[in-house]
Design a protein around this motif. Sequence first.
Motif, PDB file in Angstrom:
ATOM      1  N   CYS A 142       0.859  -1.188   0.000  1.00 44.97           N
ATOM      2  CA  CYS A 142       0.000   0.000   0.000  1.00 44.97           C
ATOM      3  C   CYS A 142       0.893   1.234   0.000  1.00 44.97           C
ATOM      4  O   CYS A 142       2.014   1.204   0.495  1.00 44.97           O
ATOM      5  N   ASN A 163      -9.528  -0.964  -0.360  1.00 48.81           N
ATOM      6  CA  ASN A 163      -8.767  -0.489   0.801  1.00 48.81           C
ATOM      7  C   ASN A 163      -9.576  -0.493   2.094  1.00 48.81           C
ATOM      8  O   ASN A 163      -9.062  -0.086   3.138  1.00 48.81           O
ATOM      9  N   LEU A 174      -1.663  -1.748   8.084  1.00 50.67           N
ATOM     10  CA  LEU A 174      -1.746  -0.430   7.461  1.00 50.67           C
ATOM     11  C   LEU A 174      -0.898   0.611   8.186  1.00 50.67           C
ATOM     12  O   LEU A 174      -0.572   1.649   7.618  1.00 50.67           O
ATOM     13  N   GLN A 210      -3.774   4.245   0.306  1.00 53.82           N
ATOM     14  CA  GLN A 210      -3.750   2.938   0.962  1.00 53.82           C
ATOM     15  C   GLN A 210      -4.597   1.868   0.277  1.00 53.82           C
ATOM     16  O   GLN A 210      -5.130   0.971   0.920  1.00 53.82           O
ATOM     17  N   VAL A 211      -4.693   1.938  -1.032  1.00 56.11           N
ATOM     18  CA  VAL A 211      -5.315   0.836  -1.778  1.00 56.11           C
ATOM     19  C   VAL A 211      -4.266  -0.259  -1.973  1.00 56.11           C
ATOM     20  O   VAL A 211      -3.221  -0.026  -2.588  1.00 56.11           O
ATOM     21  N   PRO A 212      -4.483  -1.470  -1.455  1.00 55.35           N
ATOM     22  CA  PRO A 212      -3.510  -2.549  -1.666  1.00 55.35           C
ATOM     23  C   PRO A 212      -3.394  -2.868  -3.151  1.00 55.35           C
ATOM     24  O   PRO A 212      -4.399  -2.894  -3.871  1.00 55.35           O
TER      25      PRO A 212
END
Length: 314
Positions: A142, A163, A174, A210-212
């Motif tokens: 991320c 996310n 995270l 923080q979008v994987p």
Amino acid sequence: MTTLRADPADLAARYPTKPFPITHDLAGHPLLTLPRLAELVRELPRDRIEYNSGAVSVNQRPEDVPLVDLAPEEVVRQIETAGAWMVLKRVETVPAYRALIEEALLSIGRQLGHDSFASMKLADVEGYVFVSSANSTTPFHCDNEDNFFVQIHGPKFFHLFDNEDRAIVSEELLESAPSKHRNLPYEERFEERATVYTLAPGEGVYVPYQVPHWVRTGDGWSISLAVTWRSQAVVRRNKLLFMNAFLRDRGFPQAAPGQKPALDGLKVAAYTAARAAIEPLRRSEGMRRLLRRAVFGEQANYADKAHEAGKKAA
């Protein structure tokens, strides 16, 4: 004119929390050709250049990432055959690239109703250029900023995940701190939840905070540009996530952001005060190296380390 374009419906319904496709006119831009990027390698501080073998797994262990026995400029010049992955960081510190990045962001800003770059009120605007050989992988991770990712040369496949799906990435994972590597644990079962963007030159994707995701090139070498920034809300959340990681590492369990607002505020204030003391030191490349080595030890795979490894192997 440097232009990024998004569907107005996507901007209205998905920005800034959900991914969507974009198009652009940066393919073939003179600042984003291999000869110019080889020059850029010489202009950037060594700790702004990171590279390694592209033959890594989606679930790559950071300590096992293989290096490439080439100097940074040669990685760019030989990218068709080098079997390498490289990122040139903070390219906005070079004025011509800063102008390109601001112009690109303003083209989206105008679609959102802004009439100037300043009115967009973006913090920490940065640029990252990726130069990758065919069939290279960027492991699952991320990023703590928003990102307009644009493909300049060759094919690339961007695997994005929700996310907000904590079954994929937990609150604890995270949390971010210098001592934590960006790579995250990945399991094959995650892939059924992925949205895959197939990018050709002239195409791109908006990657929210923080979008994987993980990324792979196709059968040809690749150049990509990530134009990143942070909103004020993201800046504050990153401070909080850093403090949560810092305290958790010392044996103090932490609530997720927002569960204890008063305590969150104290953590953010503590981070702000500590960072104000450290920030002047980070202006020196030598001090950045010392700070990085103090935190990462030998795990920081930057140009100085990779080149030294190559000389020893020669």
